[in-house]
Scaffold this active site. Sequence first.
Site, short mmCIF file in Angstrom:
data_model
loop_
_atom_site.label_atom_id
_atom_site.label_comp_id
_atom_site.label_asym_id
_atom_site.label_seq_id
_atom_site.Cartn_x
_atom_site.Cartn_y
_atom_site.Cartn_z
N ASN A 179 0.78 -1.24 0.00
CA ASN A 179 0.00 0.00 0.00
C ASN A 179 0.82 1.29 0.00
OD1 ASN A 179 0.66 -0.60 2.69
ND2 ASN A 179 -1.14 0.44 3.48
N GLU A 206 4.93 -4.41 11.96
CA GLU A 206 3.98 -3.31 11.78
C GLU A 206 2.76 -3.92 11.10
OE1 GLU A 206 4.36 -0.27 12.84
OE2 GLU A 206 6.48 -0.22 13.32
N CYS A 266 -3.09 1.42 6.88
CA CYS A 266 -3.21 0.60 8.09
C CYS A 266 -3.91 1.35 9.22
CB CYS A 266 -1.84 0.13 8.52
SG CYS A 266 -0.65 1.45 8.61
P1 NAP Z 1 0.46 -9.09 3.39
O1 NAP Z 1 -0.41 -9.92 2.53
O2 NAP Z 1 0.63 -9.48 4.80
O3 NAP Z 1 1.89 -9.05 2.64
C1 NAP Z 1 2.95 -8.28 3.14
C2 NAP Z 1 4.27 -8.84 2.63
O4 NAP Z 1 4.51 -10.13 3.23
C3 NAP Z 1 4.31 -9.05 1.12
O5 NAP Z 1 5.60 -8.73 0.65
C4 NAP Z 1 4.05 -10.55 1.00
O6 NAP Z 1 4.52 -11.10 -0.20
C5 NAP Z 1 4.83 -11.06 2.20
N1 NAP Z 1 4.46 -12.41 2.66
C6 NAP Z 1 3.30 -13.08 2.47
N2 NAP Z 1 3.37 -14.30 3.08
C7 NAP Z 1 4.59 -14.40 3.64
C8 NAP Z 1 5.26 -15.41 4.42
N3 NAP Z 1 4.68 -16.57 4.73
N4 NAP Z 1 6.52 -15.17 4.86
C9 NAP Z 1 7.13 -13.98 4.57
N5 NAP Z 1 6.56 -13.00 3.84
C10 NAP Z 1 5.30 -13.19 3.39
O7 NAP Z 1 -0.04 -7.57 3.40
P2 NAP Z 1 -0.51 -6.64 2.20
O8 NAP Z 1 -1.83 -7.11 1.70
O9 NAP Z 1 0.59 -6.41 1.24
O10 NAP Z 1 -0.70 -5.24 3.00
C11 NAP Z 1 -1.83 -4.94 3.75
C12 NAP Z 1 -1.61 -5.19 5.23
O11 NAP Z 1 -0.48 -4.48 5.69
C13 NAP Z 1 -2.77 -4.67 6.08
O12 NAP Z 1 -3.06 -5.60 7.09
C14 NAP Z 1 -2.24 -3.37 6.66
O13 NAP Z 1 -2.86 -2.96 7.85
C15 NAP Z 1 -0.81 -3.74 6.87
N6 NAP Z 1 0.01 -2.53 6.96
C16 NAP Z 1 0.50 -2.14 8.19
C17 NAP Z 1 1.24 -0.96 8.31
C18 NAP Z 1 1.81 -0.51 9.63
O14 NAP Z 1 2.70 0.35 9.60
N7 NAP Z 1 1.36 -1.01 10.75
C19 NAP Z 1 1.47 -0.18 7.18
C20 NAP Z 1 0.95 -0.61 5.95
C21 NAP Z 1 0.23 -1.77 5.85
P3 NAP Z 1 3.54 -11.27 -1.48
O15 NAP Z 1 3.15 -9.90 -1.88
O16 NAP Z 1 4.39 -11.97 -2.47
O17 NAP Z 1 2.36 -12.08 -1.01
#
Ligand code: NAP
Length: 472
Positions: free
Chosen positions: A149, A245, A279
Amino acid sequence: MKMFVRGQWVDKPQRIEVKNPLDGSIVDTVPRADAGDVDEAIAGAVEGAEIMRRMPAFERSQILRRAVGLINQRQEELAETITREEGKILAEARFEVSRAAETIDLSADEAKRITGEVLPLDAAPGGSGRLGFTLRVPCGVVAAITPFNFPLNLVSHKVGPAIAAGNAVVLKPASDTPLSALKLVEILLEAGLPPLAIACVTGSGGEVGRALCSDHRVRKISFTGSRDVGEAIAKTAGLKRVTMELGSNSPLVVLPDADLEKVARATVATAFANAGQVCISTQRVIALDAVYEPLLEAVRPLVEKMSVGDPFDEKTRVGPMIRPADAERVARWIDDAVKQGARVVVGGHRKGTLVEPTLVADVKPEMRISCDELFGPAVGVTRAASLDEAIHLANDSRYGLSAAVFTERLDTAMQFAREVQSGNIHINWGPQWRADLMPYGGLKQSGLGKEGPKYAVQEMTETKMVVIHGLE
Ligand code: NAP
């Protein structure tokens, strides 16, 4: 684009398509890496970590400072890349680029501020005649895993502090949005970063991310993404330091003394940016009885005015969601809430990945649109009878990343700040606000540790205790 492994731009026959979220057209492709590529990237980073450990702080700072200049030079190209791969409107993408420059600039400052402390060892029984002090040393190899995002600024929040602290970093960007990250790598190399100090491996989280997190040569994992993936990584990580995060369903509490015009403006500004895919987006508005209906009436016309569509069109306020399945999920959760007694005040329609900004009233805490992380352009409004009930509802969540209250009373604001379980508290604005220098991170299942360059540098360094004996 190619990926960057062990000091080389590398291609692979298998590619991942990077798609424009608006229409699914292919923007570019990147290599589909596998566990073997991760092994190679980490081997390079181990050598890179030795180079970085020896590099003077001044030089690390200078590299980062030069990178800021290059980001600014490439501002428009970077912003267009973000809009193309992520779908946020161009104005928001430009803002993200300026924030990324700020994040790297703050990291350049922090490179010069890594210090230890002197310990009064003579205060310990038998401790006299000794001098004790701490050194902060880099962790070594840092794994950085980022979400879709904010594909440039959240990468900067990991890579900037990792370099500032004297580490090498292996980056795994989200598969939906790897292009901005690869461009940041180009920039850092042009700024003079030793090629072995950074790798960027493009591939699926399940394979590449998991291989990265399980490797014992990685000393530190910095992850931003969903709660469930964060938990899976924590299990894989074993004996490594981790920063997490994660997500949230952030509340905004509105008390009877609030200025409803201001609340309405803040709700719209903090619920629908990046199509709600932030987020800390406002997801749950909790309004006291006395202001419940007037608040809906104040928010309604502002939401009605928001146009949805092509993120490159200057008139568009809300662009597409990242994937069709996410847009379908948001529409389904809105429909489910309506079936359970909620009512749509404005919006609610979906066309492909475009979801209208939606205001839903009469939301109950147990509805999915309230209790799970929605991550889309809808905000639910729930009634509360008192401040205590509003605080109870705000805390009735496994998450605790950001929370906000509108009130003119200082004592009420302070009660909220003390009692609400959240890593960020905002008074008289919505929960979605961040300056990149802040300590930023969640309580409860929203995460572990803090980002913001000053705090991330702490998390990406370790403490050594040094004692000199025989100084009688
Ligand atoms: P996501 O599906 O959790 O993916 C995040 C990253 O993790 C991607 O690079 C993904 O790779 C990778 N990943 C997936 N499975 C993994 C595994 N088993 N081991 C290691 N890495 C793995 O999240 P998203 O859909 O991209 O982002 C949305 C989420 O991020 C929301 O929940 C949002 O709240 C959170 N977020 C939090 C913050 C904060 O600062 N707290 C900021 C922004 C977003 P792939 O893309 O290849 O699947």
